[in-house]
Design an enzyme around this catalytic site. Structure first.
Site, mmCIF file in Angstrom:
data_model
loop_
_atom_site.group_PDB
_atom_site.id
_atom_site.type_symbol
_atom_site.label_atom_id
_atom_site.label_comp_id
_atom_site.label_asym_id
_atom_site.label_seq_id
_atom_site.Cartn_x
_atom_site.Cartn_y
_atom_site.Cartn_z
ATOM 1 N N ASP A 1 19.928 -2.307 2.662
ATOM 2 C CA ASP A 1 21.386 -2.452 2.638
ATOM 3 C C ASP A 1 21.698 -3.945 2.694
ATOM 4 O OD1 ASP A 1 22.832 0.492 3.634
ATOM 5 O OD2 ASP A 1 20.669 0.241 3.764
ATOM 6 N N ARG B 1 -1.409 -14.345 20.061
ATOM 7 C CA ARG B 1 -2.006 -15.681 20.075
ATOM 8 C C ARG B 1 -1.826 -16.336 18.717
ATOM 9 N NH1 ARG B 1 -6.780 -15.358 17.212
ATOM 10 N NH2 ARG B 1 -7.768 -13.294 17.066
ATOM 11 N N THR C 1 10.838 -6.340 16.438
ATOM 12 C CA THR C 1 12.256 -6.380 16.789
ATOM 13 C C THR C 1 12.782 -7.801 16.945
ATOM 14 O OG1 THR C 1 11.778 -6.256 19.158
ATOM 15 C CG2 THR C 1 12.087 -4.162 17.981
ATOM 16 N N LYS C 2 11.870 -8.780 17.023
ATOM 17 C CA LYS C 2 12.268 -10.176 17.202
ATOM 18 C C LYS C 2 11.487 -11.062 16.237
ATOM 19 C CE LYS C 2 13.520 -9.677 22.087
ATOM 20 N NZ LYS C 2 13.284 -10.166 23.483
ATOM 21 N N HIS D 1 23.494 0.792 13.200
ATOM 22 C CA HIS D 1 24.568 1.732 13.523
ATOM 23 C C HIS D 1 25.094 1.443 14.926
ATOM 24 C CE1 HIS D 1 23.908 4.261 9.968
ATOM 25 N NE2 HIS D 1 22.634 3.931 10.125
ATOM 26 N N ALA E 1 -1.455 -3.123 13.352
ATOM 27 C CA ALA E 1 -1.068 -1.775 12.940
ATOM 28 C C ALA E 1 -0.179 -1.112 13.982
ATOM 29 C CB ALA E 1 -2.318 -0.924 12.714
ATOM 30 N N ASN F 1 0.831 -1.202 0.000
ATOM 31 C CA ASN F 1 0.000 0.000 0.000
ATOM 32 C C ASN F 1 0.871 1.260 0.000
ATOM 33 O OD1 ASN F 1 -2.348 1.668 0.299
ATOM 34 N ND2 ASN F 1 -3.356 -0.024 1.361
#
Length: 212
Positions: A91, A190, A172-173, A113, A167, A83
Site C-alpha cells: 500500500d 552483532r 519492527t524497528k 490499522h 529465519a 524464494n
C-alpha cells in the site's frame, strides 16, 4: 488529493476506494497469472513481472508463488532473488536495493490499522457513505542483504546494506548496515566482521578455496 496520493503521503485513506480496488485487482490477477506458469516459461514470467513492477531493474528472479498487493508502489533494484511464497503488501512504498537474497516466506507489509477497535469500524461520511480507514508506512531495504526463511518486515522499517536477518524474524524497528539480526521482535545480535568469512573454513570450501 486522491486516495493513492493519500497513501503515499502517509495520510488516512480508504482501501475500498474504487480506483484502489482496481489497482489491487490488476496486481492480484497478474500474481495469479505468474503462479500458474512453469518455472521455465521465462519470457512469460518476465513479462508479468514487468507489468507488476514498472520500476524494477535487471536480472531479478521470483521463484513463485508470489502475492503482490499493488506492485506499482514497489521499487526493486537489480540482481535480487526472491524464494517461494513472497508477499509484498505495498500500500505504502517499498524500496528494495540491489543484490539481495530473500528466503522462502518473505512478507513485507506497509499498511497500519488503528489500535482502537471502534476506529477500525467503517465510519459514516458527510455524504452518507460508510468507509473504513487505515494508513501506511514505507519500507526500505538496502543492498546486499540476506534474509532467512519466513522473515516479516513491518510497516515503517528501514534495513541497511549488507545485513543478514535470521529465519523467522519479525522486523519492527530499523536495522543498521553490516549487522546480523534475528528474533521476535528482531534485534541486532552483532556486527558482521571478517571473522565471518568463509576463508577461515578450509574444510567447507574444499575445491573452491582458491576463489574466496
Amino acid at each position: 488529493m486522491n486516495e493513492e496520493e493519500k497513501i503515499l503521503s502517509g495520510k488516512l485513506y480508504t482501501p475500498g476506494d474504487s480506483e484502489l480496488v482496481a489497482m489491487k485487482l490488476k496486481a492480484h490477477n497478474l500474481s495469479m497469472d505468474y503462479n500458474i506458469l512453469h518455472e521455465d516459461e521465462t519470457e512469460k514470467r518476465n513479462e508479468i513481472l514487468r507489468a507488476l513492477f514498472p520500476d524494477m531493474g535487471e536480472k531479478n528472479f521470483f521463484q513463485g508463488p508470489i502475492y503482490i498487493h499493488y506492485g506499482r508502489h514497489t521499487h526493486i533494484g537489480s540482481g535480487c532473488f526472491f524464494n517461494f511464497n513472497t508477499t509484498i503488501q505495498d500500500d505504502g512504498s517499498v524500496t528494495i536495493g540491489d543484490n539481495n537474497n530473500f528466503g522462502p516466506g518473505l512478507t513485507i507489509a506497509t499498511p497500519v490499522h488503528p489500535m482502537i477497535a471502534q476506529e477500525r469500524k467503517a465510519r459514516e461520511l458527510p455524504n452518507g457513505m460508510r468507509k473504513g480507514f487505515c494508513y501506511a508506512k514505507p519500507v526500505t531495504i538496502g543492498n546486499n542483504c540476506w534474509f532467512g526463511a519466513n522473515v516479516t518486515v513491518c510497516p515503517g522499517v528501514s534495513i541497511g546494506d549488507d545485513c543478514v536477518i535470521g529465519a523467522g524474524s519479525v522486523v519492527t524497528k530499523d536495522i543498521p548496515s553490516g549487522t546480523f539480526s534475528a528474533g521476535v521482535p528482531c534485534k541486532v545480535i552483532r556486527e558482521i566482521t571478517e571473522a565471518d568469512s568463509l576463508r577461515g573454513n578450509v574444510d567447507l570450501l574444499g575445491e573452491y578455496a582458491d576463489i574466496f
